[in-house]
Design an enzyme around this catalytic site. Structure first.
Site, PDB file in Angstrom:
ATOM      1  N   ASP A 172       0.895  -1.245  -0.105  1.00  0.00           N
ATOM      2  CA  ASP A 172       0.016   0.139   0.105  1.00  0.00           C
ATOM      3  C   ASP A 172       0.868   1.144  -0.014  1.00  0.00           C
ATOM      4  O   ASP A 172       0.485   2.347   0.518  1.00  0.00           O
ATOM      5  CB  ASP A 172      -1.038  -0.187   1.180  1.00  0.00           C
ATOM      6  CG  ASP A 172      -1.825  -1.052   1.278  1.00  0.00           C
ATOM      7  OD1 ASP A 172      -2.131  -1.506   0.245  1.00  0.00           O
ATOM      8  OD2 ASP A 172      -2.071  -1.625   2.424  1.00  0.00           O
ATOM      9  N   LYS A 202       1.979   2.160  -5.342  1.00  0.00           N
ATOM     10  CA  LYS A 202       2.782   1.727  -6.375  1.00  0.00           C
ATOM     11  C   LYS A 202       1.804   1.899  -7.626  1.00  0.00           C
ATOM     12  O   LYS A 202       2.701   2.143  -8.609  1.00  0.00           O
ATOM     13  CB  LYS A 202       2.740   0.178  -6.192  1.00  0.00           C
ATOM     14  CG  LYS A 202       3.934  -0.325  -5.269  1.00  0.00           C
ATOM     15  CD  LYS A 202       4.057  -1.880  -5.223  1.00  0.00           C
ATOM     16  CE  LYS A 202       2.747  -2.502  -4.385  1.00  0.00           C
ATOM     17  NZ  LYS A 202       2.619  -2.340  -3.169  1.00  0.00           N
ATOM     18  N   GLY A 217      -4.513  -4.270  -4.323  1.00  0.00           N
ATOM     19  CA  GLY A 217      -5.517  -3.440  -4.878  1.00  0.00           C
ATOM     20  C   GLY A 217      -4.811  -1.894  -4.988  1.00  0.00           C
ATOM     21  O   GLY A 217      -4.154  -1.457  -4.155  1.00  0.00           O
ATOM     22  N   HIS A 218      -4.927  -1.759  -6.128  1.00  0.00           N
ATOM     23  CA  HIS A 218      -4.259  -0.622  -6.712  1.00  0.00           C
ATOM     24  C   HIS A 218      -5.163   0.593  -7.146  1.00  0.00           C
ATOM     25  O   HIS A 218      -6.091   0.418  -7.906  1.00  0.00           O
ATOM     26  CB  HIS A 218      -3.284  -0.568  -7.934  1.00  0.00           C
ATOM     27  CG  HIS A 218      -2.192  -1.599  -7.566  1.00  0.00           C
ATOM     28  ND1 HIS A 218      -1.671  -2.524  -8.380  1.00  0.00           N
ATOM     29  CD2 HIS A 218      -1.384  -1.457  -6.389  1.00  0.00           C
ATOM     30  CE1 HIS A 218      -0.568  -3.454  -7.709  1.00  0.00           C
ATOM     31  NE2 HIS A 218      -0.706  -2.699  -6.672  1.00  0.00           N
ATOM     32  N   GLN A 262       1.995  -6.001  -2.989  1.00  0.00           N
ATOM     33  CA  GLN A 262       2.363  -6.238  -1.602  1.00  0.00           C
ATOM     34  C   GLN A 262       3.774  -5.265  -1.273  1.00  0.00           C
ATOM     35  O   GLN A 262       4.087  -4.478  -1.951  1.00  0.00           O
ATOM     36  CB  GLN A 262       2.260  -7.602  -1.058  1.00  0.00           C
ATOM     37  CG  GLN A 262       1.051  -7.990  -0.926  1.00  0.00           C
ATOM     38  CD  GLN A 262       0.706  -8.963  -2.101  1.00  0.00           C
ATOM     39  OE1 GLN A 262       1.301  -9.593  -2.918  1.00  0.00           O
ATOM     40  NE2 GLN A 262      -0.785  -8.612  -2.526  1.00  0.00           N
TER      41      GLN A 262
END
Ligand code: IMP
Length: 433
Positions: A13, A16, A40-41, A228
């Protein structure tokens, strides 16, 4: 030609998504190489938000190839939803996506098992705090050589055999963990649904390793997108509070099938403060209202699970460990703006444990939990100018903060992000140069 790997420097988180999106301007291909829909991006492009879990964050650049490497564990239904969402925005057209045939398929019983295990362990105060997306159980099936791969979805009989062999072992475990025994009709539905999803995904599947290698050989810039963060690596992270894949830069080679000699640069992403989701030691965690304020200011809620992220001061020992594990050649600092408006900002420069000062976290998570952070304090700054394009545009105290982190992490910054939008970025060097 350049090959650049982007990895999260700590517990994920780190932002990225934005950095990969920016670097994709220069790349021909973006390769996601590990994990699954646990990631999750969140991308904000011209004010419009797009959240991806499986598809690489380079997706917002039409014409660039997006690859899902063989080391991933893919939930085919989540992937279909994402493809649909992207295509409705004119992105990720047919020839812009390639899914590795060797990637493993997440099936509903992996998710069921993940959740049951978490609940069972929680009763004993020992949960990991997983995303419950079936990541661990899918990698377990892979290591046991009983996994279903994307290639298998073309062969219904093989899938039926593999699932039956898997469930022979899994059903007693599901029962032990207090779960309901899946019925025959549940199982046939799981298989039929996976096969139907496989049919829809088939046009996008292929030999990802060869495709990536040929692109590199053709002299194109290729970007690898880690999921991650380094400290969640299965081998080198804060085990057992880790994910089940290789999140460090070396994972790109292993999971995408390229040799380490191909890699030119590794960019680590670090936020200007620290967050962690799930359980596990977090020495710089800020308890109470101050932590809540940071969470709110930074919007620190999981893009996958919506869970509030634990927030704390930037932890340089943890960052140094990430730099070492991934051999980072530069760092991107994100969310510096979130610290604006605080009277004072702290950064942990070392840990103290049993009278000794440590420059990296100790290897035993119990020791990490006992370690005392040694802080350096900085005067706060007000809002950052979102038009900042140079470090010199930052207030003096923010500059001192940035300089200290850079000096103590031991690698230069290539970028400092001062807001979610593409334009809110200070670019210092080009990793593809
Ligand atoms: P899993 O990957 O779902 O098995 O979860 C294992 C650990 O990794 C948990 O602490 C999760 O919160 C954490 N984790 C997994 N994916 C992410 C991510 O994308 N960001 C942050 N933490 C993650």
């Amino acid at each position: 030609m350049s090959v650049v790997i982007v990895v999260g420097a700590q517990w994920g988180d780190e932002g990225k998504g934005k950095v990969v999106d920016l670097f994709t301007e220069r790349a021909e291909m973006v390769v996601r190489y590990g994990g699954g829909a646990n990631a999750g991006h969140t991308l904000v492009i011209e004010g419009v938000k797009l959240v991806t879990h499986l598809v690489p964050s380079g997706v917002c650049h039409p014409g660039k190839a997006c690859v899902l490497g063989d080391g991933m564990v893919i939930d085919p239904h989540t992937l279909l939803d994402e493809i649909k969402d992207c295509q409705s925005r004119g992105l990720l057209m047919r020839n812009e996506l390639l899914i590795g045939l060797g990637a493993h398929v997440i099936l509903p019983y992996h998710k069921l098992l993940d959740g049951l295990r978490e609940d069972h362990s929680a009763k004993r105060g020992k949960s990991i705090g997983t995303t419950r997306r079936g990541i661990g159980p899918a990698y377990e099936a892979k290591a046991a050589r009983k996994g279903v791969r994307m290639r298998d979805l073309a062969k219904p009989e093989r899938v039926r055999e593999l699932v039956a062999a898997n469930l022979d072992e899994m059903i007693p475990l599901i029962q032990y963990l207090g779960g309901e025994t899946p019925s025959k009709s549940d199982i046939s539905k799981w298989i039929d649904d996976a096969l139907a999803a496989g049919d829809k995904l088939r046009p996008y599947t292929g030999d990802a390793g060869r495709y990536v290698d040929e692109t590199i050989k053709a002299g194109k810039h290729v970007l690898f997108e880690g999921a991650q963060g380094c400290l969640l690596d299965l081998d080198h992270g804060t085990y057992p509070y880790v994910t089940s894949s290789s999140t460090i830069a070396a994972g790109a080679c292993q999971s995408a099938g390229i040799g380490p000699t191909r890699v030119d640069a590794v960019v680590g992403i670090t936020k200007a403060y620290a967050t962690r989701v799930g359980e596990g030691p977090f020495p710089t965690e800020i308890p109470g209202e101050a932590g809540d304020r940071l969470r709110k200011a930074g919007g620190e809620f999981g893009a996958t699970t919506g869970r509030p992220r634990r927030c704390g001061w930037l932890d340089l020992p943890a960052l140094r460990m990430g730099v070492r594990l991934s051999g980072m050649t530069s760092l991107a600092l994100t969310k510096l703006d979130v610290l604006g408006g605080l009277g004072e900002v702290s950064v942990c420069v070392a840990y103290k444990l049993d009278g000794k000062e440590l420059d990296e976290p100790p290897t035993d998570p119990e020791d990490i939990a006992r370690a005392e952070p040694v802080y350096r304090k900085f005067p706060g700054w007000d809002r950052l100018p979102s038009e900042a394009h140079d470090i010199a545009d930052l207030p003096t105290s923010a500059r001192a903060y940035v300089d200290t982190i850079q000096g103590m992490a031991g690698v230069p910054f290539c970028l400092v992000s001062v807001g979610p939008d593409r334009a809110e970025t200070i670019r210092l060097s080009d990793p593809f140069a």
